[in-house]
Design an enzyme around this catalytic site. Structure first.
Site, PDB file in Angstrom:
ATOM      1  N   HIS A 125      50.487 -14.946 -37.748  1.00  0.00           N
ATOM      2  CA  HIS A 125      49.889 -14.683 -39.144  1.00  0.00           C
ATOM      3  C   HIS A 125      50.455 -14.881 -40.348  1.00  0.00           C
ATOM      4  O   HIS A 125      50.831 -15.558 -41.475  1.00  0.00           O
ATOM      5  CB  HIS A 125      49.759 -13.585 -39.511  1.00  0.00           C
ATOM      6  N   ASP A 162      44.702 -15.113 -29.574  1.00  0.00           N
ATOM      7  CA  ASP A 162      44.636 -14.023 -29.842  1.00  0.00           C
ATOM      8  C   ASP A 162      43.066 -13.108 -30.085  1.00  0.00           C
ATOM      9  O   ASP A 162      42.684 -14.078 -30.772  1.00  0.00           O
ATOM     10  CB  ASP A 162      45.166 -13.997 -31.325  1.00  0.00           C
ATOM     11  N   HIS A 164      42.219 -12.113 -33.287  1.00  0.00           N
ATOM     12  CA  HIS A 164      42.062 -12.647 -34.950  1.00  0.00           C
ATOM     13  C   HIS A 164      42.805 -14.044 -35.235  1.00  0.00           C
ATOM     14  O   HIS A 164      43.716 -14.090 -34.115  1.00  0.00           O
ATOM     15  CB  HIS A 164      43.664 -11.963 -35.576  1.00  0.00           C
ATOM     16  N   ASP A 251      44.705  -8.493 -26.697  1.00  0.00           N
ATOM     17  CA  ASP A 251      44.013  -7.140 -28.520  1.00  0.00           C
ATOM     18  C   ASP A 251      42.577  -7.893 -27.912  1.00  0.00           C
ATOM     19  O   ASP A 251      41.975  -7.936 -28.696  1.00  0.00           O
ATOM     20  CB  ASP A 251      44.675  -7.571 -29.374  1.00  0.00           C
TER      21      ASP A 251
HETATM   22 ZN   LIG Z   1      45.950 -10.282 -32.914  1.00  0.00          ZN
END
Ligand SMILES: [Zn+2]
Length: 357
Positions: A125, A162, A164, A251
Site C-alpha cells: 500500500h 493479497d 487487498h 488475509d
Molecule cells: Zn492485505
C-alpha cells in the site's frame, strides 16, 4: 532446488500496537511453526539472518521528502495515518525486513537459491510519496529497483494475491511496461483501499501492464484458483519475466478478520505451487514470495507454512497441509460471478495480450 527463507528476531519490532490487527508476534509464531515442521532440517532450505537495508536505497523508489517524513515521525513516535503508527522500533524492524527482501533476491541471482521466501515483505500500500494501510515503504519496488540495478534485469512480474489491492505497487509502476502487475483481490467496493477495478489497466507505455482481477466477497477456493489459472500462467508465459515476485500473506483465508475471500491453507499451497511451476517454465525457476499479511493469528502459521512448503517443494502434493479450522462448505462459491470477471478482464486486455484473444 534450493530455497532461502529470511528471518531475524528484529522483524517482530514491526508491531503496530495492542488492539491493532498487525502485531509483531506473527514472526515469532511462524518461526516456531516452521521449526515444528522441521523446515530448517531440509537440505534444500536455508535460513538467512539479514542486515538492515541502507536508508539511501529507499530513495530509488520513494521521494527524499517522504523518506524524511517517515524517519521524523519515527523520532516523534507519531502516526502516519489512523491505521499506520510509526515509531523508532517499527522503522528499525522494517529496515531488517526490507534488508531480508533484498538479500533474498540477491541469493537467487548469486546462484545460492532458486526460490526465496522473505518473511515480513510485501508492503504494497506504500507508493512513491505516501504510506498507509499498515505500510510505510514499498519493499516490492525496492527489491525490483535493486535487482534492476545490480543484475541488469529487464522484466519483472509481480503477482499480488493479497486480499487487498496493492495500490502502492500499482501506482509506482502504472506507466512502466517493464513491470507486469497482476493482482487478485477482493472486490474494491467492499474493502480497503477501494481501488483495483478491472478498467485500471495502466497508462502511457504501461497501458495493458496492470491487470486487476477483483473477486466478489466470499469467493470459494475453487473459484479463486480458477481465476488465478486463467490469468496468471498465460500472461507470465507471454511476458517472459526474469523473475516472479509474489506478495501477500494469509488475509485471503476464509477465517481472516479483515478479508472476506475463501481460501484454505491448502489453497495457499496451491497458489504457491502454481507460482513455482510457472517459474520453472518461464524464468528458470526464479520466484520469490514476500509474506506479511494475515489477521487471524490462529490460521496465519498454517497458511504461511503452506505457502513456503509449496514454493520450496518441501511438500510436493500438499497432502500433509493442515488448517486450523475445518474448510468452509462451498469451495465453488461465486464461480459463475468469477467466470464473468475473468471474461471481462480478458475482453478489456485482449488488445495487449495474444493469450487473451
Ligand atoms: Zn492485505
Amino acid at each position: 532446488m534450493k530455497t532461502c527463507i529470511t528471518y531475524h528476531p528484529k522483524f517482530q519490532q514491526y508491531d503496530l500496537g495492542v488492539n491493532h490487527p498487525f502485531r509483531g508476534d506473527r514472526f515469532v509464531r511462524v518461526k516456531a511453526f516452521f521449526d515444528e515442521k522441521e523446515l530448517s532440517k531440509s537440505p534444500n532450505i536455508f535460513f538467512i539472518t539479514p542486515n538492515p537495508v541502507d536508508r539511501t536505497f529507499l530513495t530509488k523508489v520513494h521521494t527524499e521528502e517522504y523518506v524524511d517524513l517517515v524517519f521524523r515521525l519515527a523520532e516523534l513516535g507519531k502516526h502516519y495515518d489512523i491505521d499506520t503508527p510509526v515509531s523508532k522500533g517499527i522503522v528499525d524492524g522494517l529496515m531488517y525486513i526490507i534488508g531480508g527482501v533484498v538479500e533474498a533476491g540477491a541469493a537467487i541471482f548469486n546462484g545460492k537459491a532458486n526460490r526465496a521466501v522473505a518473511l515480513g515483505g510485501g508492503f504494497h500500500h506504500a507508493g512513491r510519496d505516501y504510506g498507509g494501510g499498515f505500510c510505510l515503504f514499498n519493499d516490492i519496488a525496492v527489491l525490483i529497483e535493486w535487482l534492476r540495478e545490480h543484475y541488469r534485469l529487464r522484466r519483472f512480474l509481480v503477482l499480488d494475491y493479497d486480499v487487498h489491492f496493492g495500490n502502492g505497487t500499482s501506482d509506482i509502476y502504472y506507466s512502466d511496461p517493464s513491470v507486469l502487475f497482476i493482482s487478485l483481490h477482493q472486490d474494491p467496493h467492499t474493502i480497503f483501499p477501494g481501488r483495483g477495478f478491472i478498467y485500471e489497466i495502466g497508462s502511457g507505455e504501461g497501458e495493458g501492464f496492470n491487470v486487476n482481477v477483483p473477486l466478489p466477497m466470499r469467493t470459494g477456493e475453487q473459484a479463486y484458483l480458477y481465476a488465478l489459472k486463467e490469468v496468471f500462467p498465460p500472461l507470465t508465459e507471454e511476458f517472459r519475466p526474469d523473475i516472479i515476485v509474489a506478495n501477500g500473506g494469509s488475509d485471503s483465508h476464509f477465517a481472516d478478520h479483515l478479508g472476506s475471500l475463501g481460501l484454505t491453507a491448502r489453497g495457499f499451497f496451491e497458489v504457491s505451487r502454481i507460482i513455482g511451476e510457472v517459474s520453472n517454465r518461464v524464468c528458470g525457476g526464479k520466484a520469490m514470495l514476500l509474506v506479511t499479511s494475515g489477521y487471524n493469528i490462529s490460521v496465519l502459521p498454517y497458511c504461511w507454512y503452506a505457502l513456503t512448503a509449496g514454493i520450496s517443494e518441501y511438500e510436493l502434493d500438499g497432502n500433509r497441509i493442515e488448517d486450523y479450522f475445518p474448510a468452509p462448505r462451498d469451495p465453488q462459491q461465486n464461480l459463475r460471478e468469477v467466470e464473468a470477471v475473468v471474461r471481462e478482464v480478458k475482453r478489456i486486455l485482449k488488445q495487449y495480450w495474444n493469450c487473451f484473444r
